[in-house]
Design an enzyme around this catalytic site. Structure first.
Site, PDB file in Angstrom:
ATOM      1  N   ARG A   1       0.831  -1.207   0.000  1.00  0.00           N
ATOM      2  CA  ARG A   1       0.000   0.000   0.000  1.00  0.00           C
ATOM      3  C   ARG A   1       0.869   1.262   0.000  1.00  0.00           C
ATOM      4  O   ARG A   1       0.549   2.234  -0.678  1.00  0.00           O
ATOM      5  CB  ARG A   1      -0.944   0.008   1.208  1.00  0.00           C
ATOM      6  CG  ARG A   1      -1.987  -1.083   1.193  1.00  0.00           C
ATOM      7  CD  ARG A   1      -3.009  -0.937   0.122  1.00  0.00           C
ATOM      8  NE  ARG A   1      -3.785   0.286   0.318  1.00  0.00           N
ATOM      9  CZ  ARG A   1      -4.812   0.634  -0.421  1.00  0.00           C
ATOM     10  NH1 ARG A   1      -5.209  -0.135  -1.416  1.00  0.00           N
ATOM     11  NH2 ARG A   1      -5.454   1.752  -0.187  1.00  0.00           N
TER      12      ARG A   1
ATOM     13  N   THR B   1      -4.978   6.524  -2.978  1.00  0.00           N
ATOM     14  CA  THR B   1      -5.977   6.276  -4.023  1.00  0.00           C
ATOM     15  C   THR B   1      -6.040   7.444  -5.003  1.00  0.00           C
ATOM     16  O   THR B   1      -6.092   7.247  -6.213  1.00  0.00           O
ATOM     17  CB  THR B   1      -7.366   6.033  -3.389  1.00  0.00           C
ATOM     18  OG1 THR B   1      -7.269   4.904  -2.516  1.00  0.00           O
ATOM     19  CG2 THR B   1      -8.416   5.758  -4.451  1.00  0.00           C
TER      20      THR B   1
ATOM     21  N   ASN C   1      -6.038   5.117 -11.821  1.00  0.00           N
ATOM     22  CA  ASN C   1      -4.906   5.089 -10.892  1.00  0.00           C
ATOM     23  C   ASN C   1      -4.068   3.813 -10.956  1.00  0.00           C
ATOM     24  O   ASN C   1      -3.399   3.442 -10.008  1.00  0.00           O
ATOM     25  CB  ASN C   1      -5.351   5.413  -9.467  1.00  0.00           C
ATOM     26  CG  ASN C   1      -6.329   4.411  -8.898  1.00  0.00           C
ATOM     27  OD1 ASN C   1      -6.557   3.346  -9.474  1.00  0.00           O
ATOM     28  ND2 ASN C   1      -6.907   4.745  -7.762  1.00  0.00           N
TER      29      ASN C   1
ATOM     30  N   HIS D   1      -4.583  -1.748  -8.165  1.00  0.00           N
ATOM     31  CA  HIS D   1      -5.348  -2.020  -6.947  1.00  0.00           C
ATOM     32  C   HIS D   1      -4.461  -2.836  -6.023  1.00  0.00           C
ATOM     33  O   HIS D   1      -3.729  -3.724  -6.468  1.00  0.00           O
ATOM     34  CB  HIS D   1      -6.614  -2.840  -7.258  1.00  0.00           C
ATOM     35  CG  HIS D   1      -7.213  -3.442  -6.029  1.00  0.00           C
ATOM     36  ND1 HIS D   1      -8.062  -2.744  -5.208  1.00  0.00           N
ATOM     37  CD2 HIS D   1      -7.036  -4.664  -5.456  1.00  0.00           C
ATOM     38  CE1 HIS D   1      -8.402  -3.519  -4.182  1.00  0.00           C
ATOM     39  NE2 HIS D   1      -7.795  -4.686  -4.318  1.00  0.00           N
TER      40      HIS D   1
END
Length: 169
Positions: free
Chosen positions: A105, A111, A132, A135
């Protein structure tokens, strides 16, 4: 066969997916695939020291995407997100390593790419929140759910990384 048993064991006892055996689900979205960022993204995770244990390029079905994003079903962008994710190839991956969920992450970035730092995937390659690139699971629990949704247990490969002794103490 041993890998299959370990994977099934990990589904029954989630604590088996901790430490250097922790796994996360990542998906390179259609924009990342079309922009030919797949190799660069994989390179970053390999250079970090994580092990790739599953990968497939696929055209995700609407049913799969609706299940994957079920937590967002009440959001106004839900249908648009599902349609977009089904608009082109997706590279579904499972990565393994110490604190891989949290570290992935951080490597991915926020995000909203406008809030992502340079050096993160989204900070380096994205401008728009709707495009973006990637995921990443946001918790161990979501990683387990997403891995089970996108992969069969026999698609996960167990292997001993020869560099592991140079990565972990």
């Amino acid at each position: 066969m041993i890998c299959l048993v370990l994977t099934i064991f990990a589904h029954i006892f989630p604590s088996a997916w901790t430490g250097i055996n922790e796994r996360t689900f990542l998906a390179i979205k259609p924009d990342g695939y079309q922009r030919r960022l797949v190799g660069e993204i994989i390179r970053r995770f390999e250079k970090k020291g994580f092990c790739l244990v599953a990968l497939k390029i696929m055209q995700a079905s609407e049913k799969l995407l609706r299940q994957h994003y079920i937590a967002l079903q009440d959001k106004p962008f839900y249908d648009r997100l599902v349609k977009y994710m089904g608009s082109g190839p997706v590279v579904a991956m499972v990565w393994q390593g110490l604190d891989v969920v949290k570290t992935a992450r951080v490597m991915i970035g926020e995000t909203n790419p406008a809030h992502s730092l340079p050096g993160t995937i989204r900070g380096d390659f994205c401008i728009d929140v709707g495009r973006n690139v990637i995921h990443g699971s946001d918790s161990r629990e979501s990683a387990q759910r997403e891995i089970a949704l996108w992969f069969q247990p026999d698609e996960l490969v167990c292997w001993q990384d020869s560099a592991e002794r140079w990565i972990y103490e």
